[in-house]
Design a protein around this motif. Structure first.
Motif, PDB file in Angstrom:
ATOM      1  N   LEU A 147       0.979  -1.308   0.091  1.00  0.00           N
ATOM      2  CA  LEU A 147       0.107  -0.080  -0.143  1.00  0.00           C
ATOM      3  C   LEU A 147       0.829   1.318  -0.064  1.00  0.00           C
ATOM      4  O   LEU A 147       1.924   1.468   0.872  1.00  0.00           O
ATOM      5  N   ARG A 148       0.413   2.281  -0.772  1.00  0.00           N
ATOM      6  CA  ARG A 148       1.212   3.490  -0.906  1.00  0.00           C
ATOM      7  C   ARG A 148       0.247   4.568  -0.882  1.00  0.00           C
ATOM      8  O   ARG A 148      -0.951   4.585  -1.176  1.00  0.00           O
ATOM      9  N   ARG A 149       0.844   5.692  -0.151  1.00  0.00           N
ATOM     10  CA  ARG A 149       0.142   6.778   0.108  1.00  0.00           C
ATOM     11  C   ARG A 149       0.999   8.034  -0.789  1.00  0.00           C
ATOM     12  O   ARG A 149       1.963   8.283  -0.399  1.00  0.00           O
ATOM     13  N   GLY A 150       0.373   8.321  -1.775  1.00  0.00           N
ATOM     14  CA  GLY A 150       1.225   9.340  -2.791  1.00  0.00           C
ATOM     15  C   GLY A 150       2.263   8.689  -3.315  1.00  0.00           C
ATOM     16  O   GLY A 150       2.120   7.378  -3.643  1.00  0.00           O
ATOM     17  N   ASP A 151       3.511   8.898  -3.259  1.00  0.00           N
ATOM     18  CA  ASP A 151       4.642   8.193  -3.433  1.00  0.00           C
ATOM     19  C   ASP A 151       5.461   7.208  -2.348  1.00  0.00           C
ATOM     20  O   ASP A 151       6.324   6.753  -2.732  1.00  0.00           O
ATOM     21  N   GLU A 152       4.843   7.307  -1.200  1.00  0.00           N
ATOM     22  CA  GLU A 152       5.465   6.630  -0.017  1.00  0.00           C
ATOM     23  C   GLU A 152       4.629   5.321  -0.071  1.00  0.00           C
ATOM     24  O   GLU A 152       3.383   5.165   0.335  1.00  0.00           O
ATOM     25  N   PHE A 211      -4.268   6.962  -2.362  1.00  0.00           N
ATOM     26  CA  PHE A 211      -3.800   5.839  -1.815  1.00  0.00           C
ATOM     27  C   PHE A 211      -4.068   4.852  -2.947  1.00  0.00           C
ATOM     28  O   PHE A 211      -4.990   4.773  -3.866  1.00  0.00           O
ATOM     29  N   VAL A 212      -3.132   3.814  -3.322  1.00  0.00           N
ATOM     30  CA  VAL A 212      -2.965   2.686  -4.035  1.00  0.00           C
ATOM     31  C   VAL A 212      -2.528   1.479  -3.375  1.00  0.00           C
ATOM     32  O   VAL A 212      -1.290   1.570  -2.993  1.00  0.00           O
ATOM     33  N   ALA A 213      -3.532   0.532  -3.673  1.00  0.00           N
ATOM     34  CA  ALA A 213      -2.943  -0.827  -2.987  1.00  0.00           C
ATOM     35  C   ALA A 213      -2.708  -1.626  -4.342  1.00  0.00           C
ATOM     36  O   ALA A 213      -3.568  -2.075  -5.058  1.00  0.00           O
ATOM     37  N   GLU A 214      -1.450  -2.379  -4.228  1.00  0.00           N
ATOM     38  CA  GLU A 214      -1.087  -3.154  -5.291  1.00  0.00           C
ATOM     39  C   GLU A 214      -1.071  -4.803  -4.832  1.00  0.00           C
ATOM     40  O   GLU A 214      -0.275  -4.846  -3.968  1.00  0.00           O
TER      41      GLU A 214
END
Length: 264
Positions: free
Chosen positions: A188-193, A248-251
């Protein structure tokens, strides 16, 4: 307690209903009623759901909470809890969600399952549950609490629809046949983190075990997990705060990615 009169359950449900409508949190129900237990929480949840259904809400599935060992240890339990997934709270990947729609939201990445057949417990095995799952999705759940400062005990979160807020579902339905659900990894990332990671095994050891548990628990109450229902199988990591402007992006392995952004 376990024997909460219906009138009392309705009164407590009304306080949660009003807190949802106004986005104004309330004190824990267990402050005034320290004897409230899980059965009482579910009695209040049923009354709250009735109030919401009277407004036109419908149940499109169920969510399981407390499916990881650390969360169960926090509450001194060895079992999850559950709540309904309301149709109005389901969003597609890429959606922009307004912070104003929530009280105290947090984000969890999860594996979501779509059922292709009814499951009526008790007696449903993990193997039967796995065969009933036709599609699997990358997903994000926004958990939210109408209890002030998240000062929840078990009965509080159960009563509050298991702290349900909203769900965001990935665009790619992956056929369930042959999937190693426990082995699916997520970042999981928030923005670039990059801020969190987990695997499907965090959910009761196997997301299919969550589906079986739900079918058996609901079945004991005369409720069937229906074909077409969406099942949120529980967080794969510790929940993270959600603020205005966040993206948020979850890969996920195999399942692809799911994303959302938070409007100011």
């Amino acid at each position: 307690m376990g024997q909460l009169p219906r009138g009392a359950a309705r009164t407590l449900a009304r306080s949660l209903y009003e807190a949802r409508a106004t986005r104004q949190p309330i004190a824990p129900l267990t402050d005034a009623e320290p004897g409230l237990g899980p059965l009482d929480g579910y009695a209040i949840q049923r009354e709250l759901l009735s109030l919401l259904q009277a407004d036109g809400e419908r149940v499109s599935g169920y969510k399981a909470g407390l499916t990881s060992e650390p969360m169960q240890a926090m509450f001194g339990l060895d079992s999850p809890d559950y709540g309904p997934v309301l149709a109005s709270t389901v969003h597609r990947s890429g959606s922009a969600l307004s912070l104003k729609a929530f009280t105290a939201p947090r984000v969890e990445a999860e594996i979501a399952c779509r059922l292709g057949a009814d499951l009526t417990g008790p007696g449903i095995t993990v193997q039967q549950a796995r065969r009933s799952i036709t599609e699997v999705y990358a997903s994000i759940e926004i958990v939210d609490s109408r209890i002030r400062d998240w000062r929840i005990r078990l009965a509080d979160t159960i009563a509050d629809l298991a702290s349900a807020g909203a769900v965001v579902i990935g665009d790619l339905p992956v056929p369930a046949a042959g999937l190693d659900l426990p082995g699916i990894a997520m970042h999981l990332r928030r923005g670039d983190e990059w801020i969190a990671a987990g695997k499907g095994s965090a959910a009761l050891g196997d997301p299919a075990a969550v589906v079986a548990w739900l079918a058996n628990t609901l079945g004991a109450l005369g409720v069937t997990l229906e074909a077409g229902h969406l099942v949120m199988t529980g967080a794969l990591h510790a929940a993270v705060p959600m603020s205005a402007g966040d993206e948020f992006v979850a890969e996920f392995d195999v399942l692809g990615s799911v994303g959302m952004r938070v409007e100011p």
